[in-house]
Structure formats: structure tokens, C-alpha cells
Design a protein around this motif. Structure first.
Motif, PDB file in Angstrom:
ATOM      1  N   VAL A  86       0.825  -1.216   0.000  1.00 18.43           N
ATOM      2  CA  VAL A  86       0.000   0.000   0.000  1.00 18.43           C
ATOM      3  C   VAL A  86       0.856   1.261   0.000  1.00 18.43           C
ATOM      4  CG1 VAL A  86      -2.106  -1.001   0.962  1.00 18.43           C
ATOM      5  CG2 VAL A  86      -0.392  -0.084   2.498  1.00 18.43           C
ATOM      6  N   THR A  87       1.968   1.247   0.738  1.00 16.70           N
ATOM      7  CA  THR A  87       2.796   2.456   0.794  1.00 16.70           C
ATOM      8  C   THR A  87       3.504   2.726  -0.532  1.00 16.70           C
ATOM      9  OG1 THR A  87       4.681   1.241   1.724  1.00 16.70           O
ATOM     10  CG2 THR A  87       3.166   2.314   3.282  1.00 16.70           C
ATOM     11  N   CYS A  88       3.729   1.699  -1.326  1.00 15.89           N
ATOM     12  CA  CYS A  88       4.435   1.908  -2.602  1.00 15.89           C
ATOM     13  C   CYS A  88       3.608   2.747  -3.574  1.00 15.89           C
ATOM     14  CB  CYS A  88       4.827   0.576  -3.232  1.00 15.89           C
ATOM     15  SG  CYS A  88       3.452  -0.378  -3.896  1.00 15.89           S
ATOM     16  N   LYS A  89       2.320   2.849  -3.343  1.00 16.45           N
ATOM     17  CA  LYS A  89       1.429   3.622  -4.215  1.00 16.45           C
ATOM     18  C   LYS A  89       1.182   5.038  -3.678  1.00 16.45           C
ATOM     19  CE  LYS A  89      -0.899  -0.660  -5.343  1.00 16.45           C
ATOM     20  NZ  LYS A  89      -2.067  -1.471  -5.101  1.00 16.45           N
ATOM     21  N   CYS A  90       1.839   5.368  -2.572  1.00 20.26           N
ATOM     22  CA  CYS A  90       1.621   6.653  -1.899  1.00 20.26           C
ATOM     23  C   CYS A  90       2.878   7.508  -1.991  1.00 20.26           C
ATOM     24  CB  CYS A  90       1.265   6.390  -0.435  1.00 20.26           C
ATOM     25  SG  CYS A  90       0.956   7.879   0.527  1.00 20.26           S
ATOM     26  N   SER A  91       2.692   8.770  -2.310  1.00 20.87           N
ATOM     27  CA  SER A  91       3.805   9.723  -2.351  1.00 20.87           C
ATOM     28  C   SER A  91       3.768  10.582  -1.092  1.00 20.87           C
ATOM     29  CB  SER A  91       3.685  10.626  -3.575  1.00 20.87           C
ATOM     30  OG  SER A  91       3.777   9.876  -4.756  1.00 20.87           O
ATOM     31  N   LEU A  92       4.900  10.653  -0.407  1.00 16.83           N
ATOM     32  CA  LEU A  92       4.994  11.406   0.837  1.00 16.83           C
ATOM     33  C   LEU A  92       5.855  12.650   0.602  1.00 16.83           C
ATOM     34  CD1 LEU A  92       5.492   9.837   4.307  1.00 16.83           C
ATOM     35  CD2 LEU A  92       6.590  11.966   3.737  1.00 16.83           C
TER      36      LEU A  92
END
Length: 136
Positions: A86-92
Motif C-alpha cells: 500500500v505504501t508503494c502507491k503513496c507519495s509522501l
């Protein structure tokens, strides 16, 4: 049509969150904007999303550095524990009033952090994110 589905703001400054939400909505940058004044609350929201609704996990996070309780650095340490699928699809992105060069260098040294922007958020910053990070 919005650029993103869901954006999360993490900043202990309620006024800053309100302004950021308004800019994001007026720009058509995201369908949904969630604001959290406490990083721990945002983390719990993301933990629930990663389990119950992985498709509902944020597409993008704007994270402040200096906050009471859990600061931005501690948030990143805990964020790393979330499922990678899930985090791989999120930009921080760091969005902070901090102007200490050490903070900027430190932020960019974290592989999760795409970039560092100084407050206030602006349509120009959203345009940079669209052009450099989303349209890839």
C-alpha cells in the motif's frame, strides 16, 4: 477531474490544514482530503486503511516536521512498518515551515520522502507535484 483520489494532511496547525484543504479542493487536486492534527491519529487511520481498505489508502501525504507528540521523523519510522503493497502507491512530501537546512537534507535522505516544500502550500507547488511526480 481530480488528479488524485485521496490526500492526507498531517500538521498540528489547524489553520494551515484548513488553508491546505481549500487550496487542494479549489485546484481539483484530489477528490478527498483528510486532515490530522496528530500524527498518531493519521498513522492509525492509515493502519486501518491498509488492512480494511487497501484501495482507500492515501495517494499522497503532506507531512509537517515539528509537531507535538509524534513528529514527522517519528511518523516516517512508523510509516515504514505499514505494508509495502500500500505504501508503494503513496507519495509522501514534507510540507513544513522549518527552514533549517539540516531538516531539508534529512527529509530528502529518507527514501519515502519525494520532496520537501516550504509552507504555505500553493497551486504552484501542486503543479510541480503533478508535473514531476504524478504524471510519471
Amino acid at each position: 477531474m481530480s488528479t488524485l483520489r485521496r490526500v492526507v494532511l498531517i500538521d498540528d496547525d489547524q489553520v494551515s490544514n484548513f488553508v491546505c484543504e481549500s487550496i487542494i479542493k479549489n485546484d481539483g487536486f484530489a477528490d478527498e482530503v483528510y486532515s490530522f492534527e496528530w500524527a498518531q491519529d493519521a498513522l492509525e487511520f492509515m493502519q486501518r486503511s491498509s488492512i480494511n481498505d487497501p484501495d482507500g489508502f492515501p495517494d499522497l501525504i503532506f507531512l509537517d516536521i515539528n509537531m507535538p507528540g509524534m513528529d514527522g521523523w517519528a511518523f516516517i519510522q512508523e510509516y515504514r512498518k505499514l505494508p509495502e503493497h500500500v505504501t508503494c502507491k503513496c507519495s509522501l512530501f514534507m510540507l513544513s515551515s522549518a527552514v533549517d537546512r539540516k531538516d531539508i537534507i534529512c527529509a530528502k535522505s529518507h527514501e519515502e520522502v519525494k520532496d520537501f516544500f516550504s509552507k504555505p502550500l500553493s497551486p504552484e507547488i501542486l503543479a510541480i507535484i503533478r508535473e514531476e511526480f504524478i504524471s510519471q
